[in-house]
Design an enzyme around this catalytic site. Structure first.
Site, PDB file in Angstrom:
ATOM      1  N   GLY A 140     116.001 -31.599   1.020  1.00 47.53           N
ATOM      2  CA  GLY A 140     117.232 -31.989   0.326  1.00 47.53           C
ATOM      3  C   GLY A 140     117.130 -33.351  -0.337  1.00 47.53           C
ATOM      4  O   GLY A 140     117.445 -33.523  -1.520  1.00 47.53           O
ATOM      5  N   ARG A 141     116.675 -34.348   0.421  1.00 45.10           N
ATOM      6  CA  ARG A 141     116.643 -35.717  -0.112  1.00 45.10           C
ATOM      7  C   ARG A 141     115.526 -35.937  -1.116  1.00 45.10           C
ATOM      8  O   ARG A 141     115.406 -37.009  -1.696  1.00 45.10           O
ATOM      9  CB  ARG A 141     116.571 -36.717   1.040  1.00 45.10           C
ATOM     10  CG  ARG A 141     115.457 -36.446   2.033  1.00 45.10           C
ATOM     11  CD  ARG A 141     115.707 -37.184   3.342  1.00 45.10           C
ATOM     12  NE  ARG A 141     114.726 -36.885   4.372  1.00 45.10           N
ATOM     13  CZ  ARG A 141     114.781 -35.839   5.198  1.00 45.10           C
ATOM     14  NH1 ARG A 141     115.776 -34.968   5.079  1.00 45.10           N
ATOM     15  NH2 ARG A 141     113.885 -35.658   6.125  1.00 45.10           N
ATOM     16  N   GLU A 193     131.200 -28.869   4.492  1.00 48.43           N
ATOM     17  CA  GLU A 193     131.888 -29.675   3.478  1.00 48.43           C
ATOM     18  C   GLU A 193     131.840 -28.988   2.111  1.00 48.43           C
ATOM     19  O   GLU A 193     132.837 -28.883   1.399  1.00 48.43           O
ATOM     20  CB  GLU A 193     131.230 -31.064   3.356  1.00 48.43           C
ATOM     21  CG  GLU A 193     131.397 -31.947   4.574  1.00 48.43           C
ATOM     22  CD  GLU A 193     130.269 -31.797   5.585  1.00 48.43           C
ATOM     23  OE1 GLU A 193     129.650 -30.704   5.641  1.00 48.43           O
ATOM     24  OE2 GLU A 193     130.024 -32.763   6.325  1.00 48.43           O
ATOM     25  N   GLU A 210     116.951 -40.960   6.760  1.00 49.46           N
ATOM     26  CA  GLU A 210     116.908 -39.586   7.249  1.00 49.46           C
ATOM     27  C   GLU A 210     115.451 -39.169   7.476  1.00 49.46           C
ATOM     28  O   GLU A 210     115.159 -38.394   8.386  1.00 49.46           O
ATOM     29  CB  GLU A 210     117.574 -38.664   6.231  1.00 49.46           C
ATOM     30  CG  GLU A 210     118.075 -37.367   6.827  1.00 49.46           C
ATOM     31  CD  GLU A 210     119.024 -36.636   5.903  1.00 49.46           C
ATOM     32  OE1 GLU A 210     120.178 -37.084   5.754  1.00 49.46           O
ATOM     33  OE2 GLU A 210     118.630 -35.642   5.300  1.00 49.46           O
ATOM     34  N   HIS A 225     127.446 -63.198  -4.118  1.00 45.14           N
ATOM     35  CA  HIS A 225     128.725 -63.819  -3.750  1.00 45.14           C
ATOM     36  C   HIS A 225     129.281 -63.218  -2.475  1.00 45.14           C
ATOM     37  O   HIS A 225     130.467 -63.373  -2.177  1.00 45.14           O
ATOM     38  CB  HIS A 225     129.717 -63.672  -4.908  1.00 45.14           C
ATOM     39  CG  HIS A 225     129.255 -64.377  -6.131  1.00 45.14           C
ATOM     40  ND1 HIS A 225     129.644 -65.664  -6.441  1.00 45.14           N
ATOM     41  CD2 HIS A 225     128.370 -63.996  -7.087  1.00 45.14           C
ATOM     42  CE1 HIS A 225     129.038 -66.036  -7.565  1.00 45.14           C
ATOM     43  NE2 HIS A 225     128.254 -65.042  -7.968  1.00 45.14           N
ATOM     44  N   LYS A 251     121.484 -26.106  -0.545  1.00 43.61           N
ATOM     45  CA  LYS A 251     120.238 -25.406  -0.225  1.00 43.61           C
ATOM     46  C   LYS A 251     120.523 -24.200   0.676  1.00 43.61           C
ATOM     47  O   LYS A 251     120.057 -23.105   0.443  1.00 43.61           O
ATOM     48  CB  LYS A 251     119.279 -26.389   0.446  1.00 43.61           C
ATOM     49  CG  LYS A 251     117.914 -25.829   0.767  1.00 43.61           C
ATOM     50  CD  LYS A 251     116.996 -26.944   1.255  1.00 43.61           C
ATOM     51  CE  LYS A 251     115.682 -26.386   1.782  1.00 43.61           C
ATOM     52  NZ  LYS A 251     114.769 -27.419   2.250  1.00 43.61           N
ATOM     53  N   LYS A 292     126.139 -30.831  11.759  1.00 45.08           N
ATOM     54  CA  LYS A 292     126.708 -29.654  11.114  1.00 45.08           C
ATOM     55  C   LYS A 292     127.370 -28.715  12.132  1.00 45.08           C
ATOM     56  O   LYS A 292     128.229 -27.928  11.776  1.00 45.08           O
ATOM     57  CB  LYS A 292     125.623 -28.898  10.341  1.00 45.08           C
ATOM     58  CG  LYS A 292     125.144 -29.670   9.097  1.00 45.08           C
ATOM     59  CD  LYS A 292     124.225 -28.844   8.228  1.00 45.08           C
ATOM     60  CE  LYS A 292     123.751 -29.660   7.034  1.00 45.08           C
ATOM     61  NZ  LYS A 292     123.003 -28.887   6.053  1.00 45.08           N
TER      62      LYS A 292
HETATM   63  C1  G6Q Z   1     118.602 -33.770   3.202  1.00 46.49           C
HETATM   64  C2  G6Q Z   1     119.348 -33.232   4.321  1.00 46.49           C
HETATM   65  C3  G6Q Z   1     120.833 -33.114   4.113  1.00 46.49           C
HETATM   66  C4  G6Q Z   1     121.241 -31.962   3.211  1.00 46.49           C
HETATM   67  C5  G6Q Z   1     122.748 -31.792   3.287  1.00 46.49           C
HETATM   68  C6  G6Q Z   1     123.250 -30.656   2.417  1.00 46.49           C
HETATM   69  O1  G6Q Z   1     117.411 -33.927   3.192  1.00 46.49           O
HETATM   70  O2  G6Q Z   1     118.800 -32.051   4.753  1.00 46.49           O
HETATM   71  O3  G6Q Z   1     121.374 -34.296   3.600  1.00 46.49           O
HETATM   72  O4  G6Q Z   1     120.831 -32.174   1.919  1.00 46.49           O
HETATM   73  O5  G6Q Z   1     123.130 -31.591   4.616  1.00 46.49           O
HETATM   74  O6  G6Q Z   1     122.662 -29.454   2.799  1.00 46.49           O
HETATM   75  P1  G6Q Z   1     122.793 -28.184   1.888  1.00 46.49           P
HETATM   76  O7  G6Q Z   1     122.114 -28.461   0.590  1.00 46.49           O
HETATM   77  O8  G6Q Z   1     122.134 -27.058   2.637  1.00 46.49           O
HETATM   78  O9  G6Q Z   1     124.258 -27.941   1.679  1.00 46.49           O
END
Ligand code: G6Q
Length: 545
Positions: free
Chosen positions: A272-273, A217, A358, A389, A211, A509
């Site tokens: 994001g989620r 990462e 989150e 199990h 986003k 981050k």
């Molecule tokens: C989700 C969070 C988080 C995000 C990641 C990746 O709701 O905000 O998990 O999706 O940190 O972020 P970017 O899409 O900006 O790389």
């Protein structure tokens, strides 16, 4: 979230009444509830968007449910739901609307944000995604050397990974098996190395999904992927055929070297989620094809409609959310287990962990006060029967109360012998045993040695929801995912917290940057951390590669 009162939630009469009612419910066993009320199972079952929920095996009476519904009213749940669906800026700490429901709006009706209909943009991006997915799947989109694309790798993390990764696993039976769709998220190079092992760069396409297009990462993995492709193909122009991006940050995408013509946009009002139905779903669409992706959107939309339009007493996400509040806040549970009896849903709990923890892992209410009650539960789970199990022992006979959702399907994609009947028998047997247990008399009647009797007693009264659909399809997966999204929303409203920000993730981050500098410094750095952290920095500098 809207706030109808200055009282903290646990000071509301509807909340304190529930706490009093818990006293009356102590000593009431699910055995009693079922014995005294033959209509219970039928009354406490409802259908929505292809799913059936049976919540009869919960430690509740009709009175409990009425009281929970009163709490929902007192917390302004109706107003909050309407505010979300109509594009109000309910994400107040980031001043954003929350409109993942617009991404799967199949009604043809406009969705307005600040006086502008977002639907034309949503549909235009879906259209571009479908065109791209068709070209990759048909072989029309080739790599730089003209070879057909055989592997698509999504590079993203968190919300830009978990949803599509979960769904790509869940919907494998609908995917094109000639095309390998993979996911790289961890900054640990092992993830990249293992996911690309054996692949030909000339046949591999990367989707860089972020986003913000700044996440450490993802940017690190994307740079490594670019080097991997360019080392093999020896031509910078190859980037155009081997990289596309999904982002809200056009400048960042361009700076990385990806042509904005190969970028799929989404918007700040998609968390994001909650982004699986946006362009973040591109790797899934490539895997299962645009038609199946559209069916998934329809499943999401069906559950959205159910949530928005059904009276709370028959509203699946509302009831599941309220039952969670009953256990977490009133009866003292701390976790919630999600147990799918379907191997394809093996990443579902991971997706829910992010979605739920989150969103509702917050301790400050919407008025900025430290809450005086628990908020989001610890969510966890594994597919049955594997979990049986392993950790089910603790659910059956441990000291903690662990409410569970059992999820099953009437039909299997792989109807081999009697596997599916056995899988289903296990699901039903577990929920039955958890609810009704085994008494000392029953254990003795089996001729058990007196000393062993206490160990073989199962108290029961362990609450479960049972959710089932006819089959795991794009449509039922969409509806199931939306069900949990809305359950999380309901709980956020009850707890009066901001479910749509994630400052804890943002903290992560930036935290590592200072330590990274110290780890990579040529000369011995001056360390300004605490003694423990300083010692570890020295350890990794001395022993690392
Ligand atoms: C989700 C969070 C988080 C995000 C990641 C990746 O709701 O905000 O998990 O999706 O940190 O972020 P970017 O899409 O900006 O790389």
């Amino acid at each position: 979230m809207s706030n109808t009162t200055t009282a903290m939630r646990n000071e509301l009469p509807a909340w304190t009444a529930l706490a009093g009612h818990a006293g009356e419910m102590r000593g009431v066993h699910l055995r009693d509830l079922f014995r005294d009320d033959p209509g219970r199972a039928e009354r406490m079952t409802l259908d929505a968007a292809g799913w059936r929920l049976d919540y009869a095996k919960n430690r509740v009476t009709d009175t409990t449910l009425h009281m929970l519904l009163d709490l929902a009213e007192a917390c302004g749940l109706r107003t909050a739901i309407d505010a979300m669906f109509t594009g109000a800026r309910i994400n107040r700490t980031e001043n954003r609307a929350v409109l993942h429901t617009a991404l799967r709006n199949r009604s043809g009706r406009p969705v307005m944000v600040d006086g502008r209909d977002v639907m034309p943009d949503v549909l235009a991006v879906l259209h571009r995604m479908a065109d791209f997915a068709r070209r990759v799947r048909s072989g029309e989109w080739t790599g730089h050397t003209g070879k057909r694309i055989r592997a698509v790798i999504n590079i993203g993390i968190g919300g830009s990974d978990l949803g599509p990764a979960m769904a790509a696993e869940a919907l494998k039976p609908f995917s094109d098996r000639a095309l390998s769709v993979r996911f790289v998220s961890n900054v640990d190079a092992t993830h990249f190395a293992e996911q690309t092992r054996g692949l030909d760069p000339a046949e591999t396409l990367f989707i860089v999904a972020s986003k913000t297009f700044t996440t450490q990462e993802t940017m690190t993995n994307a740079a490594t992927a670019r080097a991997w492709v360019l080392n093999a193909l020896g031509d910078d122009a190859a980037v155009a055929k081997h990289f596309v991006a999904v982002s809200t940050n056009t400048e960042g995408v361009e700076a990385f070297g990806i042509d904005p013509a190969n970028m799929f946009a989404f918007w700040e009002w998609v968390g994001g989620r909650y982004s699986l139905c946006s362009a973040i779903g591109l790797p899934l669409m490539v895997a299962i094809g645009p038609e199946h992706f559209t069916e998934m959107l329809e499943g999401f939309h069906a559950m959205d409609r159910h949530f928005a339009e059904t009276p709370f007493a028959r509203n699946m996400p509302v009831l599941m959310g309220l039952l969670g509040v009953w256990y977490q806040n009133i009866l003292g549970a701390e976790t919630h287990a999600v147990l799918p009896y379907d191997q394809s849903l093996h990443r579902f709990a991971a997706h829910l962990q992010q979605l739920d923890m989150e969103s509702n892992g917050k301790c400050i209410d919407t008025r900025g006060r430290r809450v005086g009650y628990h908020t989001g539960a610890v969510v966890w789970g594994e597919p049955g029967t594997n979990g049986q199990h392993a950790f089910y022992q603790l659910i059956h006979q441990g000291t903690r109360l662990i409410p569970c959702d059992f999820i099953g399907f009437a039909r299997s994609h792989n109807p081999l012998g009697d596997h599916h009947a056995k899988l289903t028998a296990n699901l039903l047997a577990q929920t039955e045993a958890l609810a009704f247990g085994k008494t000392a008399e029953e254990v003795r009647a089996e001729g058990t040695d007196a000393a062993l009797v206490p160990h073989k007693i199962f108290e029961g009264n362990r609450p479960t929801n049972t959710l089932a659909a006819e089959m795991l399809t794009p449509r039922t997966l969409g509806a199931l995912t939306a069900l949990y999204e809305h359950k999380v929303f309901v709980q956020g409203v009850i707890w009066d917290i901001h479910s749509f920000d994630q400052w804890g993730v943002q903290l992560g981050k930036v935290l590592a940057a200072r330590i990274l500098d110290a780890l990579q410094a040529e000369a011995e750095p001056a360390l300004g951390h605490d003694g423990s952290t300083n010692a570890w920095i020295r350890y990794f500098r001395q022993n690392g590669n």
